[in-house]
Design an enzyme around this catalytic site. Sequence first.
Site, short mmCIF file in Angstrom:
data_model
loop_
_atom_site.label_atom_id
_atom_site.label_comp_id
_atom_site.label_asym_id
_atom_site.label_seq_id
_atom_site.Cartn_x
_atom_site.Cartn_y
_atom_site.Cartn_z
CG HIS A 1 -8.36 -51.18 25.25
ND1 HIS A 1 -8.54 -51.97 24.15
CD2 HIS A 1 -8.77 -49.95 24.89
CE1 HIS A 1 -9.03 -51.24 23.16
NE2 HIS A 1 -9.18 -50.01 23.59
CD GLU B 1 -11.29 -45.86 28.49
OE1 GLU B 1 -10.41 -44.99 28.50
OE2 GLU B 1 -11.92 -46.19 27.48
NE ARG C 1 -13.36 -43.63 28.09
CZ ARG C 1 -13.03 -42.94 27.01
NH1 ARG C 1 -13.57 -41.77 26.77
NH2 ARG C 1 -12.15 -43.43 26.15
CE1 TYR D 1 -5.83 -47.94 24.96
CE2 TYR D 1 -6.13 -48.56 22.66
CZ TYR D 1 -6.27 -47.64 23.69
OH TYR D 1 -6.86 -46.44 23.44
MG MG Z 1 -10.51 -46.63 25.79
#
Ligand code: MG
Length: 434
Positions: free
Chosen positions: A240, A264, A311, A186
């Site tokens: 993230h 996301e 999510r 990330y």
């Molecule tokens: Mg994630």
Amino acid sequence: MNRRDLLKGFAVVPAAAAQQYEARTRGLAPLTIKSAKVITTSAGGNYRWIFLKIMTSEDGLYGIGSANNNYQAYAVVEALDKHLIPFLIGKNPDQIEDLWQSGHLRTYWRNGPVNNCVLSAMDMALWDIKGKRAGMPVYELLGGKVRDAVPCYDHAAGNDVEAAVAAVQKSMANGYRHVRVQFGAYGGGGFIPAGQASRPEGGSTGRVFDEEVYVDTVARMLEQVRAKLGPEPKLCHDVHSHLTGMNAVEFCRRLQPLQMYFVEDVLAPEQIDWYAHIRRICTTPQAVGEVFTHPYEYVPLITGRLIDFVRCRVAAIGGITPAKRLAGLCDYFGVKTAFQEGGENDPVNQMAAYHVDISSPAFGIQEENGFPAAAREVLPGCGEIRKGYLYGSGRPGLGLDINETLAAKYPWKPVQRGGMYGLDRTVDGAVVRP
Ligand code: MG
């Protein structure tokens, strides 16, 4: 056959049928919660898994639930042990909704990562009990299957474009149609290496994160992945929460021509009002809410049609009961679910998501998660992913059990620095939101 035998035959069949009907409609004996216990295990890995096992007044009828919270694990264990279990004893396990509502209000201050995980463990265990009581998998009680299996997206990562392309190809070869591609970990693609860039005196000399570098580098990487692999892979990417304001908007604008499946958490939960700005300038689909723990984080985004996928992790929002409520809200507003699975997550939480996924018309995609052999032995009956699809065991309840003897053989490993989530920093030393 003479007339007498014929009449006897008529008399026998209805009597047996009536008996069967009587047995089918008699109902079940009342049930109470006799005891409950917290089970923690590393499952032979580095996991800090927390399960609740609820025993009922019927011999052998129990349920298990997940309270997975890797970063506040001790707080969750104590909250289960000292606060939830005494509240549960003697209650009717059939009253899942009432126990969820009263369990939610019982803490006076509610929601948040600890309370929700505690409620989740109770809620999943109660659905497990109800399914076993009915002799059906939980998804049958939620309305039955609306799809044959649960498609998952895979995780692919590479430290350069060639490695990223190869990783996506590997996922596709394993049967995945949806692949999330990252530049390493990330924040990858946004790091200034150790020793580079002008730094404050006495400040960090290590790797630091830079938003503008991230926007440009990752957008270029995704452009090349799409150019090399064509339209077939449904590409996802997870920011993230590493971006702020206009950098998040600009990143989504840059990805517009790539027809992403979703991007996301381009923003942290504290900055969700920026999603309206993203909507005004591009159609890059937004998947949002991995760290949401309050309904009013996701409700306005869904009802405003400002996002495309929600999510949340099922355990982090309080279990199956709120997850099915969330899926229902998504259904009305044309938003889809993409329940979260992290590497530290457990098979019970995965199966809770599975039962909602497979019975929900609002389902979009499920994040994949695989478990090593030792963990699968600790939780026999756990889900299996084959060629990109998640399958449950098909057994009543959640469909998996816990081997307590094996679980006890694998205690948690010692926790370093309080078990904190690792944080990135900027060149001037400020912390970056994960
Ligand atoms: Mg994630």
